[in-house]
Scaffold this motif. Sequence first.
Motif, PDB file in Angstrom:
ATOM      1  N   LEU A 166       0.822  -1.214   0.000  1.00 13.61           N
ATOM      2  CA  LEU A 166       0.000   0.000   0.000  1.00 13.61           C
ATOM      3  C   LEU A 166       0.854   1.262   0.000  1.00 13.61           C
ATOM      4  CD1 LEU A 166      -2.604  -1.051   2.738  1.00 13.61           C
ATOM      5  CD2 LEU A 166      -2.821  -1.282   0.252  1.00 13.61           C
ATOM      6  N   ASP A 167       0.281   2.327  -0.545  1.00 14.72           N
ATOM      7  CA  ASP A 167       0.831   3.664  -0.375  1.00 14.72           C
ATOM      8  C   ASP A 167       0.289   4.217   0.941  1.00 14.72           C
ATOM      9  OD1 ASP A 167       2.215   3.689  -2.809  1.00 14.72           O
ATOM     10  OD2 ASP A 167       0.444   4.361  -3.897  1.00 14.72           O
ATOM     11  N   ILE A 168       1.206   4.586   1.844  1.00 18.20           N
ATOM     12  CA  ILE A 168       0.832   4.942   3.215  1.00 18.20           C
ATOM     13  C   ILE A 168       1.148   6.413   3.462  1.00 18.20           C
ATOM     14  CG2 ILE A 168       1.121   4.371   5.654  1.00 18.20           C
ATOM     15  CD1 ILE A 168       2.426   1.680   4.632  1.00 18.20           C
ATOM     16  N   GLY A 169       0.145   7.216   3.699  1.00 20.44           N
ATOM     17  CA  GLY A 169       0.337   8.629   3.980  1.00 20.44           C
ATOM     18  C   GLY A 169       0.716   8.851   5.431  1.00 20.44           C
ATOM     19  N   VAL A 170       1.701   9.715   5.654  1.00 22.33           N
ATOM     20  CA  VAL A 170       2.123  10.065   7.012  1.00 22.33           C
ATOM     21  C   VAL A 170       2.412  11.563   7.064  1.00 22.33           C
ATOM     22  CG1 VAL A 170       3.116   7.801   7.552  1.00 22.33           C
ATOM     23  CG2 VAL A 170       4.552   9.568   6.495  1.00 22.33           C
ATOM     24  N   HIS A 171       2.296  12.132   8.243  1.00 21.73           N
ATOM     25  CA  HIS A 171       2.733  13.503   8.438  1.00 21.73           C
ATOM     26  C   HIS A 171       4.240  13.535   8.621  1.00 21.73           C
ATOM     27  CE1 HIS A 171      -1.444  15.095   9.636  1.00 21.73           C
ATOM     28  NE2 HIS A 171      -1.039  15.771   8.575  1.00 21.73           N
ATOM     29  N   VAL A 172       4.864  14.528   8.026  1.00 22.69           N
ATOM     30  CA  VAL A 172       6.285  14.781   8.245  1.00 22.69           C
ATOM     31  C   VAL A 172       6.413  16.146   8.901  1.00 22.69           C
ATOM     32  CG1 VAL A 172       7.111  13.293   6.408  1.00 22.69           C
ATOM     33  CG2 VAL A 172       6.522  15.653   5.881  1.00 22.69           C
ATOM     34  N   GLY A 228       9.863   3.072   1.501  1.00 29.06           N
ATOM     35  CA  GLY A 228       9.494   3.303   0.112  1.00 29.06           C
ATOM     36  C   GLY A 228       8.003   3.378  -0.118  1.00 29.06           C
ATOM     37  N   ASN A 229       7.214   2.915   0.856  1.00 28.86           N
ATOM     38  CA  ASN A 229       5.747   2.974   0.732  1.00 28.86           C
ATOM     39  C   ASN A 229       5.170   4.282   1.261  1.00 28.86           C
ATOM     40  OD1 ASN A 229       6.621   0.057   1.035  1.00 28.86           O
ATOM     41  ND2 ASN A 229       4.488  -0.263   0.443  1.00 28.86           N
ATOM     42  N   LEU A 230       6.002   5.057   1.964  1.00 28.08           N
ATOM     43  CA  LEU A 230       5.483   6.228   2.657  1.00 28.08           C
ATOM     44  C   LEU A 230       5.366   7.423   1.730  1.00 28.08           C
ATOM     45  CD1 LEU A 230       7.442   6.015   6.037  1.00 28.08           C
ATOM     46  CD2 LEU A 230       5.261   4.961   5.395  1.00 28.08           C
ATOM     47  N   VAL A 231       4.261   8.147   1.886  1.00 26.54           N
ATOM     48  CA  VAL A 231       4.025   9.398   1.163  1.00 26.54           C
ATOM     49  C   VAL A 231       3.870  10.484   2.209  1.00 26.54           C
ATOM     50  CG1 VAL A 231       2.560  10.625  -0.470  1.00 26.54           C
ATOM     51  CG2 VAL A 231       2.855   8.133  -0.682  1.00 26.54           C
ATOM     52  N   GLY A 232       4.771  11.461   2.212  1.00 25.19           N
ATOM     53  CA  GLY A 232       4.785  12.459   3.265  1.00 25.19           C
ATOM     54  C   GLY A 232       3.914  13.672   2.971  1.00 25.19           C
ATOM     55  N   TYR A 233       3.205  14.118   3.998  1.00 22.90           N
ATOM     56  CA  TYR A 233       2.409  15.346   3.949  1.00 22.90           C
ATOM     57  C   TYR A 233       2.847  16.220   5.114  1.00 22.90           C
ATOM     58  CZ  TYR A 233      -0.619  13.057   0.563  1.00 22.90           C
ATOM     59  OH  TYR A 233      -1.092  12.420  -0.558  1.00 22.90           O
ATOM     60  N   SER A 234       3.234  17.436   4.826  1.00 27.01           N
ATOM     61  CA  SER A 234       3.761  18.303   5.874  1.00 27.01           C
ATOM     62  C   SER A 234       2.707  18.577   6.936  1.00 27.01           C
ATOM     63  CB  SER A 234       4.228  19.630   5.285  1.00 27.01           C
ATOM     64  OG  SER A 234       4.604  20.528   6.309  1.00 27.01           O
ATOM     65  N   ILE A 235       3.097  18.431   8.195  1.00 25.85           N
ATOM     66  CA  ILE A 235       2.186  18.756   9.290  1.00 25.85           C
ATOM     67  C   ILE A 235       1.899  20.259   9.308  1.00 25.85           C
ATOM     68  CG2 ILE A 235       4.002  19.105  11.006  1.00 25.85           C
ATOM     69  CD1 ILE A 235       0.670  17.314  11.684  1.00 25.85           C
ATOM     70  N   TYR A 236       2.825  21.059   8.739  1.00 24.73           N
ATOM     71  CA  TYR A 236       2.640  22.504   8.692  1.00 24.73           C
ATOM     72  C   TYR A 236       1.930  22.934   7.408  1.00 24.73           C
ATOM     73  CZ  TYR A 236       6.123  22.218  12.397  1.00 24.73           C
ATOM     74  OH  TYR A 236       6.793  21.892  13.550  1.00 24.73           O
ATOM     75  N   GLY A 237       2.297  22.344   6.288  1.00 21.62           N
ATOM     76  CA  GLY A 237       1.620  22.599   5.040  1.00 21.62           C
ATOM     77  C   GLY A 237       1.653  24.060   4.621  1.00 21.62           C
ATOM     78  N   ASP A 238       0.676  24.426   3.809  1.00 23.77           N
ATOM     79  CA  ASP A 238       0.528  25.800   3.344  1.00 23.77           C
ATOM     80  C   ASP A 238      -0.296  26.556   4.374  1.00 23.77           C
ATOM     81  OD1 ASP A 238       0.003  28.205   2.145  1.00 23.77           O
ATOM     82  OD2 ASP A 238      -0.750  27.366   0.267  1.00 23.77           O
ATOM     83  N   TYR A 239       0.390  27.345   5.195  1.00 22.04           N
ATOM     84  CA  TYR A 239      -0.288  27.981   6.327  1.00 22.04           C
ATOM     85  C   TYR A 239      -1.266  29.066   5.891  1.00 22.04           C
ATOM     86  CZ  TYR A 239      -0.706  29.018  11.289  1.00 22.04           C
ATOM     87  OH  TYR A 239      -1.182  29.155  12.571  1.00 22.04           O
ATOM     88  N   SER A 240      -1.217  29.464   4.608  1.00 19.54           N
ATOM     89  CA  SER A 240      -2.185  30.441   4.108  1.00 19.54           C
ATOM     90  C   SER A 240      -3.550  29.800   3.872  1.00 19.54           C
ATOM     91  CB  SER A 240      -1.687  31.074   2.807  1.00 19.54           C
ATOM     92  OG  SER A 240      -1.658  30.125   1.749  1.00 19.54           O
ATOM     93  N   GLN A 241      -3.594  28.467   3.884  1.00 12.97           N
ATOM     94  CA  GLN A 241      -4.841  27.730   3.693  1.00 12.97           C
ATOM     95  C   GLN A 241      -5.377  27.260   5.036  1.00 12.97           C
ATOM     96  OE1 GLN A 241      -6.280  27.454   0.584  1.00 12.97           O
ATOM     97  NE2 GLN A 241      -4.608  28.852   0.057  1.00 12.97           N
ATOM     98  N   PRO A 242      -6.694  27.030   5.141  1.00 10.02           N
ATOM     99  CA  PRO A 242      -7.251  26.580   6.422  1.00 10.02           C
ATOM    100  C   PRO A 242      -6.711  25.210   6.834  1.00 10.02           C
ATOM    101  CG  PRO A 242      -8.984  27.358   4.940  1.00 10.02           C
ATOM    102  CD  PRO A 242      -7.729  27.249   4.126  1.00 10.02           C
TER     103      PRO A 242
END
Length: 257
Positions: free
Chosen positions: A110-116, A137-151
């Motif tokens: 599986l492709d596994i999403g995690v916060h980085v 190699g299965n991990l897909v990172g999403y920033s815990i901070y992200g685009d702070y201009s968005q909700p």
Amino acid sequence: MRTEPLRVCADPNNLPFSNKREEGFENELAELVAKSLGRSEVVYTWYPQRRGFSRNTLNKGRCDLIMGVPAGYEFAQSTMPYYRSTYVFVYREDSGLDIRSIEDPALHELDIGVHVVGDDGSNTPGAEALGRRGLGGNLVGYSIYGDYSQPHPPSRLIEAVAKGEVDIAIAWGPLAGYFASRQDVPLQVVPVSPEIDQGAVPFTFNISMAVRKGNDDLHDQLEDVIRSHRPEIRSVLSRYGVPLLEPTTPQREPGEE
């Protein structure tokens, strides 16, 4: 005579915990605390809850209270826990998955999403535990901070599951429970088992309130509020979809400045 306000430092864009419109559960609980202490109102100092948060807010005297920190938080004086929650798996109900353990062999396919957290090598518990199992190699990172201009940027991870960008995610339960219920497709939210990965990586954490070190009066007043209002606190958390466990003696709890 008018009483003094309750001064709280909080993130202005971090649902389900807090935001500037005061729509988070920490905002609601701050109101409960203020009322219980006979304070006139809650007054916020808004600051992104990232590295250096307590150093630049609470410990500079800009507020007197942070509503949510890990129990045993080293940069302030934390209260007894007022809730305990867990990391969870999140996947679509129509996916056919039934994953409850980090040991499930199905995760290898599986492709596994995690916060980085950032570029300093800090991993969330899910990313650390799965990386140790050869699943980097299965991990897909999403920033815990992200685009702070968005909700509420951390919600992007849960949205990725709903959109099919990843097959499954591992996320902090309060965030996952809140945003999973707001997607267009039904999502499963399942606590990660076991609670501790071979004694190295905990997935469950006690959460407390925090004051400046030495502010014993407010600390003791807050503990009285927690003891006397446990049913109301639990009710608020449940309404926001927080997966709740009974608080226990902390094991290894994370800390941020």
